[in-house]
Design a protein around this motif. Structure first.
Motif, PDB file in Angstrom:
ATOM      1  N   GLU A  74       2.366   1.397  -3.852  1.00  0.00           N
ATOM      2  CA  GLU A  74       1.418   1.634  -4.824  1.00  0.00           C
ATOM      3  C   GLU A  74       0.178   2.139  -4.507  1.00  0.00           C
ATOM      4  OE1 GLU A  74      -0.513  -0.664  -8.726  1.00  0.00           O
ATOM      5  OE2 GLU A  74       0.336  -1.876  -7.282  1.00  0.00           O
ATOM      6  N   PRO A  75       0.027   3.281  -3.795  1.00  0.00           N
ATOM      7  CA  PRO A  75      -1.057   3.806  -3.276  1.00  0.00           C
ATOM      8  C   PRO A  75      -2.296   4.113  -4.227  1.00  0.00           C
ATOM      9  CG  PRO A  75       0.359   5.572  -3.813  1.00  0.00           C
ATOM     10  CD  PRO A  75       1.245   4.365  -4.044  1.00  0.00           C
ATOM     11  N   HIS A  76      -2.067   4.195  -5.583  1.00  0.00           N
ATOM     12  CA  HIS A  76      -3.352   4.033  -6.442  1.00  0.00           C
ATOM     13  C   HIS A  76      -2.853   3.093  -7.791  1.00  0.00           C
ATOM     14  CE1 HIS A  76      -4.937   7.611  -4.575  1.00  0.00           C
ATOM     15  NE2 HIS A  76      -3.863   8.120  -4.529  1.00  0.00           N
ATOM     16  N   GLN A  77      -3.748   2.427  -7.996  1.00  0.00           N
ATOM     17  CA  GLN A  77      -3.435   1.360  -8.923  1.00  0.00           C
ATOM     18  C   GLN A  77      -2.575   1.893 -10.389  1.00  0.00           C
ATOM     19  OE1 GLN A  77      -6.658  -0.880 -10.510  1.00  0.00           O
ATOM     20  NE2 GLN A  77      -5.683  -2.405 -11.521  1.00  0.00           N
TER      21      GLN A  77
ATOM     22  N   ASP B 182       0.846  -1.306  -0.048  1.00  0.00           N
ATOM     23  CA  ASP B 182       0.274  -0.070  -0.009  1.00  0.00           C
ATOM     24  C   ASP B 182       0.851   1.226  -0.032  1.00  0.00           C
ATOM     25  OD1 ASP B 182       0.798  -0.490   2.834  1.00  0.00           O
ATOM     26  OD2 ASP B 182      -0.857   0.766   3.495  1.00  0.00           O
TER      27      ASP B 182
ATOM     28  N   PRO C 113      -4.648  -0.285  -1.736  1.00  0.00           N
ATOM     29  CA  PRO C 113      -5.946   0.130  -1.377  1.00  0.00           C
ATOM     30  C   PRO C 113      -6.881  -0.510  -2.755  1.00  0.00           C
ATOM     31  CG  PRO C 113      -4.597   1.991  -1.196  1.00  0.00           C
ATOM     32  CD  PRO C 113      -3.696   0.726  -1.641  1.00  0.00           C
ATOM     33  N   HIS C 114      -6.421  -0.509  -3.972  1.00  0.00           N
ATOM     34  CA  HIS C 114      -7.313  -1.113  -5.007  1.00  0.00           C
ATOM     35  C   HIS C 114      -7.413  -2.477  -4.995  1.00  0.00           C
ATOM     36  CE1 HIS C 114      -2.997  -1.592  -6.775  1.00  0.00           C
ATOM     37  NE2 HIS C 114      -3.616  -2.389  -7.328  1.00  0.00           N
TER      38      HIS C 114
ATOM     39  N   GLN D 292      -0.083   3.435 -10.129  1.00  0.00           N
ATOM     40  CA  GLN D 292       0.790   4.749  -9.601  1.00  0.00           C
ATOM     41  C   GLN D 292       1.619   4.355  -8.584  1.00  0.00           C
ATOM     42  OE1 GLN D 292      -1.466   8.034  -8.843  1.00  0.00           O
ATOM     43  NE2 GLN D 292      -2.752   7.972 -10.789  1.00  0.00           N
TER      44      GLN D 292
END
Length: 441
Positions: A85-88, A82, A119-120, A90
């Motif tokens: 890669e906090p956003h898929q 997490d 998260p994703h 990215q």
């Protein structure tokens, strides 16, 4: 960050088709004179958990150099999905690039464990406060991400799949051997496609793999699923209240370890690693571990290190290299060999003395003959690389030891740095202590 708990359960079968003999522990502890079965080379055997990503580069560089100053080179580093890669799609890899580049420049070896769900990818219910502590919805997505990292970071020496999956705090809502198996299989397959020469390590099981909610042992459950056919290094985290035991009146740490490692060897696993062990020097408030302070931490670590050197591990990783800041709990802030400013704590200094006295390589040896053996004596005997004999020993009662066949030796106390030459035409008399001493002749 880990959350240590103590589950005092007897061992039973650990892998499918294998049953341990005499799993119940004796009512009364006795000392043990352990005999190692293999050489120990400290730089290959003893590693450390290092939270380099918690610190700016100048601090983690200093920590690396202080670890190297002990003549050691293995590190184990946490890698949380997490965070990176906090956003898929990215990725935040700049800090990680720096750490891995520094490890390579300092010529240190590393195992990185990849843990948590981005998260994703999490299977957590909506609005969960801890989505990273749930397994990913798609194990293949986790495996592909891990393989991408392994391909990018070719200098990493080994990869470990998750951390303490037998604890609900790392695998919510509760531990699940089948679920972890579904994560492990594609991860091993993906890693072997991109780095076939690198060891793959099973997620380090807390303690001896006890499952607190479901009951039983996760290693046994995984064995029934055939996980041993994957050929991964098996790892566990043998934390205990004291170096020799969890439950007063027993030597349960030693006996459980002997049983577990013998069973694993019989299944021909490629390696057995203890990827965490250690004690905090915290001052309270009490959080499961007894409060032992900095001197107690140094004492416990040396006694445990002496035991583990003779208990058939391939590699062990002390927790941890440096203390942490207030993002960790009061107890978890103080497991380090170094304090938060990077200054050596008593445990670092004691370990440095221990390694200097022992030398870089030890061969198993029989202990010196005693006129009588106290019931509470623990000891391990070695031969150093220079051919001299080394005997590590301690006794809670401080018994007096008579060694009739020795006429001269050097007695070292690595906790205090004291040493003395002993002589006696009719043998030597040595006063044992509750802490580790080292006799060289």
């Amino acid at each position: 960050m880990m959350r240590k708990m103590f589950y005092l359960l007897p061992l039973a079968a650990l892998l499918a088709g294998v049953v341990l003999l005499n799993p119940w522990l004796p009512a009364k502890a006795q000392g043990m004179q352990l005999t190692a079965t293999r050489d120990v080379v400290w730089k290959d055997f003893l590693g450390v958990n290092a939270h380099f990503l918690w610190f700016p580069p100048e601090q983690y560089r200093q920590q690396m150099q202080q670890w190297k100053a002990l003549g050691l080179e293995w590190t184990r580093v946490d890698l949380h999905w997490d965070r990176h890669e906090p956003h898929q799609g990215q990725y935040r890899l700049g800090e990680l690039d720096g750490v891995i580049g520094a490890l390579a420049e300092e010529d240190l070896k590393s195992v990185f464990y990849f843990v948590g769900s981005a998260p994703h990818a999490t299977s957590a219910p909506a609005n969960s406060p801890t989505p990273d502590q749930y397994p990913p919805k798609d194990p293949v997505m986790f495996a592909k991400t891990m393989a991408m990292l392994a391909r990018r970071y070719a200098t990493v020496d080994a990869w470990q799949v998750w951390n303490e999956p037998n604890l609900p705090s790392f695998w919510r809502p509760h531990e699940d051997a089948e679920g972890y198996g579904r994560l492990l299989l594609p991860s091993v397959q993906a890693l072997r496609q991109v780095v076939p020469e690198k060891p793959v390590v099973m997620g380090g099981m807390a303690y001896f793999s006890q499952m607190p909610v479901k009951g039983g042992l996760m290693l046994e459950a995984l064995g029934k699923l055939g996980v041993q056919r994957l050929g991964t290094v098996v790892a566990y985290h043998p934390y205990s209240q004291e170096p020799e035991y969890d439950e007063p009146g027993t030597n349960d740490f030693i006996q459980r370890t002997q049983q577990l490692n013998a069973t694993l060897r019989n299944t021909q696993v490629p390696g057995i690693w203890a990827t965490e062990w250690g004690w905090s020097s915290y001052t309270g408030p009490k959080e499961l571990q007894e409060i032992i302070g900095e001197q107690g931490q140094a004492d416990y670590v040396l006694r445990r290190l002496a035991l583990m050197s003779a208990l058939d591990f391939d590699r062990i990783f002390l927790f941890a290299l440096a203390d942490l800041d207030s993002r960790a709990t009061a107890r978890d802030q103080h497991y380090g060999l170094l304090d938060l400013q990077g200054q050596p704590k008593p445990v670092y200094t004691a370990l440095q003395r221990f390694l200097t006295i022992s030398g870089p390589r030890l061969q198993p040896q029989q202990p010196p003959r005693l006129s009588t053996t106290p019931a509470d004596l623990f000891s391990v005997a070695w031969q150093r690389e220079d051919g001299r004999h080394l005997w590590m020993f301690w006794s809670a009662s401080g018994a007096t030891l008579q060694l009739p066949e020795l006429t001269q030796a050097e007695l070292h106390d690595p906790l205090t740095g004291q040493q003395q030459t002993l002589q006696g035409a009719n043998g030597l008399s040595v006063q044992a202590k509750p802490g580790l001493q080292m006799l060289v002749w």
